[in-house]
Design an enzyme around this catalytic site. Sequence first.
Site, mmCIF file in Angstrom:
data_model
loop_
_atom_site.group_PDB
_atom_site.id
_atom_site.type_symbol
_atom_site.label_atom_id
_atom_site.label_comp_id
_atom_site.label_asym_id
_atom_site.label_seq_id
_atom_site.Cartn_x
_atom_site.Cartn_y
_atom_site.Cartn_z
ATOM 1 N N CYS A 164 0.805 -1.222 0.000
ATOM 2 C CA CYS A 164 0.000 0.000 0.000
ATOM 3 C C CYS A 164 0.840 1.276 0.000
ATOM 4 O O CYS A 164 0.291 2.378 -0.077
ATOM 5 C CB CYS A 164 -0.935 -0.003 1.201
ATOM 6 N N HIS A 304 -2.927 7.692 6.266
ATOM 7 C CA HIS A 304 -3.163 6.385 5.661
ATOM 8 C C HIS A 304 -4.572 5.933 6.027
ATOM 9 O O HIS A 304 -5.297 5.423 5.183
ATOM 10 C CB HIS A 304 -2.102 5.390 6.115
ATOM 11 N N GLU A 315 -1.320 4.996 13.817
ATOM 12 C CA GLU A 315 -0.995 6.190 13.037
ATOM 13 C C GLU A 315 -1.250 7.452 13.856
ATOM 14 O O GLU A 315 -0.487 8.425 13.777
ATOM 15 C CB GLU A 315 -1.789 6.224 11.736
ATOM 16 N N LYS A 337 -9.793 7.817 2.380
ATOM 17 C CA LYS A 337 -10.259 6.433 2.195
ATOM 18 C C LYS A 337 -11.684 6.255 2.699
ATOM 19 O O LYS A 337 -12.351 5.283 2.338
ATOM 20 C CB LYS A 337 -9.325 5.458 2.898
ATOM 21 N N HIS A 342 -9.926 1.811 -0.009
ATOM 22 C CA HIS A 342 -8.463 1.692 0.020
ATOM 23 C C HIS A 342 -7.979 1.179 -1.331
ATOM 24 O O HIS A 342 -8.240 0.038 -1.703
ATOM 25 C CB HIS A 342 -8.056 0.739 1.141
ATOM 26 N N PHE A 401 1.742 -3.294 4.037
ATOM 27 C CA PHE A 401 2.080 -4.599 4.590
ATOM 28 C C PHE A 401 3.572 -4.860 4.376
ATOM 29 O O PHE A 401 4.142 -4.521 3.342
ATOM 30 C CB PHE A 401 1.291 -5.709 3.890
#
Length: 414
Positions: A164, A304, A315, A337, A342, A401
Site C-alpha cells: 500500500c 493512511h 498512526e 479512504k 483503500h 504490509f
Amino acid sequence: METRRVVVTGLGVVSPLGCELNTFWQRLTAGYSSVRRITRFDASALTSQIAAEVLDFNVDAFIPKKEQRRMDPFCHYGVAAARMAIADAGLDVKAEDPTRLGVIAGSGIGGLSTLEAQHTVLMEKGPDRCSPFMIPQMIINMVAGLIAIEHGLKGPNYSVVSACASAAHCLGDALRVIQRGEADVLVSGGAEATITPIGMAGFCSMRALSTRNDAPEKASRPFDANRDGFVMGEGAGMLVLEELEHARRRGARIYCELAGYGATCDANHITAPAEGGEGAARAMMLAMKDAGLTPADVDYINAHGTSTDLNDKNETAAIKTALGMEQARRVMVSSTKSMTGHLLGAAGGVESIACALAIYHGMVPPTINYETPDPECDLDYVPNTARPFKVRAALNNSLGFGGHNATLAFRAFA
C-alpha cells in the site's frame, strides 16, 4: 550544489469518486461515499460483499479495443490517468527531449484479474490455450512501460512495489531522480484493480475488510470507534512532477511543490504496524526534515487512515510522536479512504492528488462516517465536512504490509 526544486504541474485520476479531476474533487470535498455492494461478480459467498468500484470509466476513450485486450484493468486505469495528467500539465511531449522525460509508476498487486482468468483457461483448456499476453498483462512494471510507449518517454522508467506504499514510494523516487538532475519531468503514481473474487477472498480470510454489508456507504469509517475493517477500492492516481525552472520556462500552472520524502521500515510484522507507529513517525520526521519544514509548518496530514483498528490508533500515535503533542492537536488529519475505499498500491497517488488540490484550492477534505470518538484516536480528523483553510504544507502517509512506510511532504508554491 543547490538542490533542484520539484513542482506538481499535472494531475490525472481514475477513481471510485470519478474519472475526471473536477468530479473527483467535488465529490471528495462534498463527503460523498463511493462504497456500494459489489456489482462485478457474485460476492454472496464472501464475508465482505462491498467495495468502492470504478463505475464510470470509459476505457474506449483512452485505449483502442485491440490494445485493451492486451492489458489488465490496472493498466487501463494507469494509462488513462497518466494521459489525463499529461494533458492537465499542458505538456507537449513532442517538443521535449524524450530522454529527459520518464515514468516511475507502480502497483501493489498488479494483474490479478488476468491471473484469475488465465488460471481458469489453464485448468479447463490446457496450457496451449493460455494467452501469449498473459505475462506482460500481469507484471507490475508494465503500467510504467505502457505509459512510456504511448508518449515516447525515454528517460528513467521503473516501478516500485511495496504494497500500500507503492505509489508513494514511486513519487518519492521520482522526486529524487529529478533532484539529482537525471530527468526534468516524470509521470509518477500508482494503479490497482483488485476487486476480483480471489482478491476479495484473500483479504476476507485475513479479516481485514469491513463486513458492514447492510450499510456500504457507512462501512469505511477511519478513526471512528466502531470501525471494523477497510473497504477495497480501485483506480489510479498519476502526477506530473517537474523541475521548477523547466516548468517556469514553459509557463506551466503549478499546483504545489513536492518538497520532501521519508521512507522507513517497521521491521516488525508482515501485516501489523509497529507499536505506537514508530516507523510511520520516523517517516514523517524524515519527510519534514527533507522539506525544511518544522512541525509547526504542517497544517494538514492526509492519513493512511484505513479504518482498521491497528492502523488508525498506531498512526494517531505516530502523528503525536512526529509532530509533538501540541502540534498534533492543532493539525488537521483526514482520511480520504472514508470516501474512496483503500486503493492499495494506488492509494499514495490518489491521496497525493488530494493533498495537491487541498493546497491549491484551500480546502481540506473530510473524514466521513466519523460518529463515535475513539479514546485512542483523539486528533482533529476534519469530521464529515470539508474545511476551508489556506494550507501551507501537507504530509501524505502511506503504510504498507511488510512494514513499508512512506511520507511525502507537499507545500504551497512560493
